[in-house]
Scaffold this motif. Structure first.
Motif, PDB file in Angstrom:
ATOM      1  N   VAL A  34       0.857  -1.177   0.000  1.00 53.54           N
ATOM      2  CA  VAL A  34       0.000   0.000   0.000  1.00 53.54           C
ATOM      3  C   VAL A  34       0.893   1.227   0.000  1.00 53.54           C
ATOM      4  O   VAL A  34       1.795   1.354   0.828  1.00 53.54           O
ATOM      5  N   VAL A  35       0.632   2.117  -0.946  1.00 58.41           N
ATOM      6  CA  VAL A  35       1.389   3.361  -1.060  1.00 58.41           C
ATOM      7  C   VAL A  35       0.394   4.505  -1.032  1.00 58.41           C
ATOM      8  O   VAL A  35      -0.616   4.470  -1.735  1.00 58.41           O
ATOM      9  N   CYS A  36       0.671   5.503  -0.209  1.00 58.69           N
ATOM     10  CA  CYS A  36      -0.166   6.702  -0.167  1.00 58.69           C
ATOM     11  C   CYS A  36       0.488   7.783  -1.012  1.00 58.69           C
ATOM     12  O   CYS A  36       1.695   8.009  -0.905  1.00 58.69           O
ATOM     13  N   VAL A  37      -0.298   8.421  -1.859  1.00 61.18           N
ATOM     14  CA  VAL A  37       0.213   9.425  -2.784  1.00 61.18           C
ATOM     15  C   VAL A  37      -0.462  10.758  -2.482  1.00 61.18           C
ATOM     16  O   VAL A  37      -1.680  10.839  -2.360  1.00 61.18           O
ATOM     17  N   SER A  38       0.338  11.786  -2.362  1.00 56.84           N
ATOM     18  CA  SER A  38      -0.143  13.132  -2.115  1.00 56.84           C
ATOM     19  C   SER A  38       0.453  14.035  -3.185  1.00 56.84           C
ATOM     20  O   SER A  38       1.559  13.782  -3.638  1.00 56.84           O
ATOM     21  N   PRO A  39      -0.197  15.056  -3.642  1.00 58.08           N
ATOM     22  CA  PRO A  39      -1.459  15.633  -3.193  1.00 58.08           C
ATOM     23  C   PRO A  39      -2.661  14.905  -3.786  1.00 58.08           C
ATOM     24  O   PRO A  39      -2.576  14.268  -4.818  1.00 58.08           O
ATOM     25  N   GLY A  40      -3.781  15.030  -3.117  1.00 57.08           N
ATOM     26  CA  GLY A  40      -5.002  14.358  -3.525  1.00 57.08           C
ATOM     27  C   GLY A  40      -5.646  14.934  -4.763  1.00 57.08           C
ATOM     28  O   GLY A  40      -6.567  14.346  -5.322  1.00 57.08           O
ATOM     29  N   ARG A  41      -5.155  16.095  -5.223  1.00 52.11           N
ATOM     30  CA  ARG A  41      -5.762  16.692  -6.417  1.00 52.11           C
ATOM     31  C   ARG A  41      -5.303  16.017  -7.708  1.00 52.11           C
ATOM     32  O   ARG A  41      -5.825  16.303  -8.779  1.00 52.11           O
TER      33      ARG A  41
END
Length: 85
Positions: A34-41
């Protein structure tokens, strides 16, 4: 004096995004990452591409499936590994 992101946010000049992408990479051997990517836009396609690069996946044939969902930062999807631009 160079302003920090915290001081810019405190003065209302910028506001941090509260949404991020949580991308789950499921490999053919059953393992997951699991990888979280930012920014959400970012759009979903770009978020998935960034997550794959971060995880070192250059050949998509080793993946069983990819799941991406936009979540709020407060959910603490993962304690580390948020990919930013």
């Amino acid at each position: 004096m160079i302003a920090t992101p915290q001081s810019l946010a405190a003065n209302g000049i910028i506001s941090p995004t509260r949404r991020i992408w949580r991308v789950r990479l499921v490999f053919l051997d059953g393992s997951e990452r699991v990888v979280c990517v930012s920014p959400g836009r970012l759009d979903e396609e770009e978020a998935v591409a960034r997550a794959k690069r971060h995880a070192g996946v250059f050949d998509s044939s080793i993946l069983d499936r990819v799941e991406a969902s936009a979540v709020h930062r407060e959910l603490q999807s993962t304690p580390f590994g948020v990919v930013q631009k």
